[in-house]
Design a protein around this motif. Structure first.
Motif, PDB file in Angstrom:
ATOM      1  N   THR A  84       0.833  -1.211   0.000  1.00 40.71           N
ATOM      2  CA  THR A  84       0.000   0.000   0.000  1.00 40.71           C
ATOM      3  C   THR A  84       0.865   1.258   0.000  1.00 40.71           C
ATOM      4  O   THR A  84       0.572   2.226  -0.716  1.00 40.71           O
ATOM      5  N   ALA A  85       1.942   1.240   0.786  1.00 44.18           N
ATOM      6  CA  ALA A  85       2.849   2.394   0.846  1.00 44.18           C
ATOM      7  C   ALA A  85       3.533   2.623  -0.496  1.00 44.18           C
ATOM      8  O   ALA A  85       3.670   3.773  -0.941  1.00 44.18           O
ATOM      9  N   VAL A  86       3.955   1.545  -1.151  1.00 44.13           N
ATOM     10  CA  VAL A  86       4.612   1.665  -2.464  1.00 44.13           C
ATOM     11  C   VAL A  86       3.647   2.246  -3.494  1.00 44.13           C
ATOM     12  O   VAL A  86       4.008   3.137  -4.274  1.00 44.13           O
ATOM     13  N   ILE A  87       2.415   1.740  -3.494  1.00 44.85           N
ATOM     14  CA  ILE A  87       1.399   2.262  -4.423  1.00 44.85           C
ATOM     15  C   ILE A  87       1.187   3.751  -4.192  1.00 44.85           C
ATOM     16  O   ILE A  87       1.110   4.546  -5.143  1.00 44.85           O
ATOM     17  N   ALA A  88       1.096   4.141  -2.929  1.00 41.79           N
ATOM     18  CA  ALA A  88       0.874   5.550  -2.585  1.00 41.79           C
ATOM     19  C   ALA A  88       2.038   6.427  -3.032  1.00 41.79           C
ATOM     20  O   ALA A  88       1.831   7.510  -3.602  1.00 41.79           O
ATOM     21  N   ILE A  89       3.259   5.965  -2.791  1.00 40.31           N
ATOM     22  CA  ILE A  89       4.447   6.742  -3.170  1.00 40.31           C
ATOM     23  C   ILE A  89       4.535   6.908  -4.681  1.00 40.31           C
ATOM     24  O   ILE A  89       4.860   7.996  -5.181  1.00 40.31           O
ATOM     25  N   VAL A  90       4.221   5.836  -5.410  1.00 40.47           N
ATOM     26  CA  VAL A  90       4.219   5.908  -6.880  1.00 40.47           C
ATOM     27  C   VAL A  90       3.172   6.922  -7.357  1.00 40.47           C
ATOM     28  O   VAL A  90       3.439   7.736  -8.264  1.00 40.47           O
ATOM     29  N   LEU A  91       1.987   6.888  -6.758  1.00 43.87           N
ATOM     30  CA  LEU A  91       0.929   7.835  -7.130  1.00 43.87           C
ATOM     31  C   LEU A  91       1.317   9.274  -6.805  1.00 43.87           C
ATOM     32  O   LEU A  91       1.087  10.186  -7.613  1.00 43.87           O
ATOM     33  N   ILE A  92       1.881   9.481  -5.616  1.00 42.34           N
ATOM     34  CA  ILE A  92       2.296  10.831  -5.214  1.00 42.34           C
ATOM     35  C   ILE A  92       3.373  11.360  -6.155  1.00 42.34           C
ATOM     36  O   ILE A  92       3.303  12.511  -6.621  1.00 42.34           O
ATOM     37  N   TYR A  93       4.361  10.522  -6.443  1.00 40.73           N
ATOM     38  CA  TYR A  93       5.451  10.945  -7.331  1.00 40.73           C
ATOM     39  C   TYR A  93       4.933  11.212  -8.745  1.00 40.73           C
ATOM     40  O   TYR A  93       5.256  12.251  -9.346  1.00 40.73           O
ATOM     41  N   GLY A  94       4.126  10.290  -9.261  1.00 37.81           N
ATOM     42  CA  GLY A  94       3.599  10.460 -10.619  1.00 37.81           C
ATOM     43  C   GLY A  94       2.725  11.692 -10.755  1.00 37.81           C
ATOM     44  O   GLY A  94       2.853  12.457 -11.720  1.00 37.81           O
ATOM     45  N   THR A  95       1.850  11.902  -9.763  1.00 42.88           N
ATOM     46  CA  THR A  95       0.973  13.075  -9.793  1.00 42.88           C
ATOM     47  C   THR A  95       1.776  14.361  -9.693  1.00 42.88           C
ATOM     48  O   THR A  95       1.485  15.349 -10.384  1.00 42.88           O
ATOM     49  N   SER A  96       2.808  14.358  -8.840  1.00 43.73           N
ATOM     50  CA  SER A  96       3.653  15.545  -8.676  1.00 43.73           C
ATOM     51  C   SER A  96       4.402  15.883  -9.960  1.00 43.73           C
ATOM     52  O   SER A  96       4.487  17.053 -10.358  1.00 43.73           O
ATOM     53  N   VAL A  97       4.941  14.855 -10.624  1.00 45.66           N
ATOM     54  CA  VAL A  97       5.680  15.067 -11.876  1.00 45.66           C
ATOM     55  C   VAL A  97       4.753  15.624 -12.951  1.00 45.66           C
ATOM     56  O   VAL A  97       5.103  16.584 -13.663  1.00 45.66           O
ATOM     57  N   ILE A  98       3.565  15.034 -13.070  1.00 47.67           N
ATOM     58  CA  ILE A  98       2.597  15.506 -14.069  1.00 47.67           C
ATOM     59  C   ILE A  98       2.194  16.946 -13.795  1.00 47.67           C
ATOM     60  O   ILE A  98       2.119  17.778 -14.708  1.00 47.67           O
ATOM     61  N   LEU A  99       1.960  17.259 -12.516  1.00 46.88           N
ATOM     62  CA  LEU A  99       1.551  18.619 -12.152  1.00 46.88           C
ATOM     63  C   LEU A  99       2.664  19.624 -12.437  1.00 46.88           C
ATOM     64  O   LEU A  99       2.410  20.701 -12.996  1.00 46.88           O
ATOM     65  N   MET A 100       3.895  19.283 -12.075  1.00 48.22           N
ATOM     66  CA  MET A 100       5.031  20.182 -12.310  1.00 48.22           C
ATOM     67  C   MET A 100       5.240  20.436 -13.798  1.00 48.22           C
ATOM     68  O   MET A 100       5.500  21.566 -14.221  1.00 48.22           O
ATOM     69  N   ASN A 101       5.132  19.380 -14.596  1.00 43.18           N
ATOM     70  CA  ASN A 101       5.282  19.532 -16.053  1.00 43.18           C
ATOM     71  C   ASN A 101       4.145  20.357 -16.641  1.00 43.18           C
ATOM     72  O   ASN A 101       4.355  21.135 -17.584  1.00 43.18           O
ATOM     73  N   ASN A 102       2.971  20.188 -16.082  1.00 41.03           N
ATOM     74  CA  ASN A 102       1.815  20.921 -16.583  1.00 41.03           C
ATOM     75  C   ASN A 102       1.867  22.400 -16.214  1.00 41.03           C
ATOM     76  O   ASN A 102       1.303  23.246 -16.909  1.00 41.03           O
ATOM     77  N   LEU A 103       2.542  22.708 -15.103  1.00 47.98           N
ATOM     78  CA  LEU A 103       2.624  24.090 -14.635  1.00 47.98           C
ATOM     79  C   LEU A 103       3.753  24.879 -15.307  1.00 47.98           C
ATOM     80  O   LEU A 103       3.839  26.100 -15.172  1.00 47.98           O
ATOM     81  N   LYS A 104       4.643  24.172 -16.007  1.00 45.74           N
ATOM     82  CA  LYS A 104       5.753  24.836 -16.677  1.00 45.74           C
ATOM     83  C   LYS A 104       5.247  25.764 -17.773  1.00 45.74           C
ATOM     84  O   LYS A 104       4.277  25.448 -18.484  1.00 45.74           O
ATOM     85  N   LEU A 105       5.903  26.896 -17.902  1.00 46.59           N
ATOM     86  CA  LEU A 105       5.541  27.803 -18.980  1.00 46.59           C
ATOM     87  C   LEU A 105       5.994  27.210 -20.311  1.00 46.59           C
ATOM     88  O   LEU A 105       7.040  26.555 -20.393  1.00 46.59           O
ATOM     89  N   PRO A 106       5.227  27.385 -21.368  1.00 44.19           N
ATOM     90  CA  PRO A 106       5.617  26.848 -22.669  1.00 44.19           C
ATOM     91  C   PRO A 106       6.926  27.470 -23.150  1.00 44.19           C
ATOM     92  O   PRO A 106       7.152  28.663 -22.963  1.00 44.19           O
ATOM     93  N   GLU A 107       7.769  26.629 -23.727  1.00 46.81           N
ATOM     94  CA  GLU A 107       9.064  27.115 -24.213  1.00 46.81           C
ATOM     95  C   GLU A 107       8.871  27.955 -25.472  1.00 46.81           C
ATOM     96  O   GLU A 107       8.004  27.703 -26.294  1.00 46.81           O
ATOM     97  N   VAL A 108       9.734  28.951 -25.596  1.00 50.50           N
ATOM     98  CA  VAL A 108       9.665  29.837 -26.759  1.00 50.50           C
ATOM     99  C   VAL A 108      10.222  29.105 -27.968  1.00 50.50           C
ATOM    100  O   VAL A 108      11.313  28.524 -27.917  1.00 50.50           O
ATOM    101  N   LEU A 109       9.452  29.086 -29.055  1.00 48.94           N
ATOM    102  CA  LEU A 109       9.912  28.429 -30.270  1.00 48.94           C
ATOM    103  C   LEU A 109      10.947  29.292 -30.957  1.00 48.94           C
ATOM    104  O   LEU A 109      10.802  30.503 -31.100  1.00 48.94           O
ATOM    105  N   THR A 110      12.055  28.688 -31.348  1.00 49.74           N
ATOM    106  CA  THR A 110      13.112  29.432 -32.032  1.00 49.74           C
ATOM    107  C   THR A 110      13.132  29.084 -33.499  1.00 49.74           C
ATOM    108  O   THR A 110      12.725  28.008 -33.901  1.00 49.74           O
TER     109      THR A 110
END
Length: 217
Positions: free
Chosen positions: A191-217
């Motif tokens: 149960t702890a492993v499942i929770a840690i995987v979910l917390i990490y995965g959700t955090s990574v997705i949220l951080m990537n989603n909150l990033k500002l879009p990169e400027v196209l060169t």
């Protein structure tokens, strides 16, 4: 006498952990039900119209009633296992229900929209029959009120998609706390492993989603 004292200490410790798990579960899922409902009404007001948006309220009420009916028959089984499975299914169905929202015109019936409300209601209804009524009712009312308020302020600085991901983070934290309630070491670790995987995965997705879009060169 020493043996009795040790058993009493173990029982008190177990009851404290159980109380923490039950009250946290009530807070998290009561909060989540109202927050998702408010978020989806807000989203549908943008992409459709007022009548379609308020349709979510009816769906939520029916889903909660259906979840409560299922919970009545599941109450005879281990409450921790029921909450674990329901919490995992709830987390998994949030993106599916959101997909239903943004494609509302293509679905004849809102099958996917029903699911998160139903799984959250299974946990909430189970807790009403298992836990201390005064604390549980207070937690339900307080969390529901905060669940309505949270999206109002959260959708201003963040996108509704980001708020949805945040709402997936809370059940993951609850599952981690739930791991403390299992006696079996293997069940506790899994149960702890499942929770840690979910917390990490959700955090990574949220951080990537909150990033500002990169400027196209």
């Amino acid at each position: 006498l020493i043996k009795i004292k040790k058993e009493r200490k173990m029982t008190d410790k177990k009851s404290i952990i159980q109380s923490i798990i039950y009250n946290l579960a009530m807070f998290v899922f009561s909060f989540s039900i109202m927050a998702i409902e408010t978020l989806y009404v807000h989203k549908l007001l943008i992409i459709t119209n007022y009548l379609t948006a308020t349709f979510v309220i009816s769906i939520a009420m029916i889903s909660i009633a259906f979840g409560s009916f299922i919970s009545f028959y599941l109450a005879r089984f281990n409450s921790y296992i029921i909450m674990l499975v329901a919490a995992l299914l709830y987390t998994a169905t949030i993106p599916l229900s959101y997909y239903n929202i943004i494609n509302i015109g293509y679905f004849q019936y809102p099958y996917l929209l029903i699911l998160p409300f139903m799984f959250a209601a299974i946990i909430v209804s189970l807790l009403f029959s298992k836990a201390n009524s005064y604390k549980i009712y207070f937690g339900n009312l307080a969390a529901s009120a905060l669940g309505v308020i949270f999206p109002i302020f959260a959708v201003n600085p963040y996108k509704s998609e980001d708020v949805m991901i945040m709402l997936m983070f809370f059940p993951a934290v609850f599952i981690l706390v739930l791991a403390l309630g299992f006696r079996n070491i293997l069940a506790k670790a899994a149960t702890a492993v499942i929770a840690i995987v979910l917390i990490y995965g959700t955090s990574v997705i949220l951080m990537n989603n909150l990033k500002l879009p990169e400027v196209l060169t």
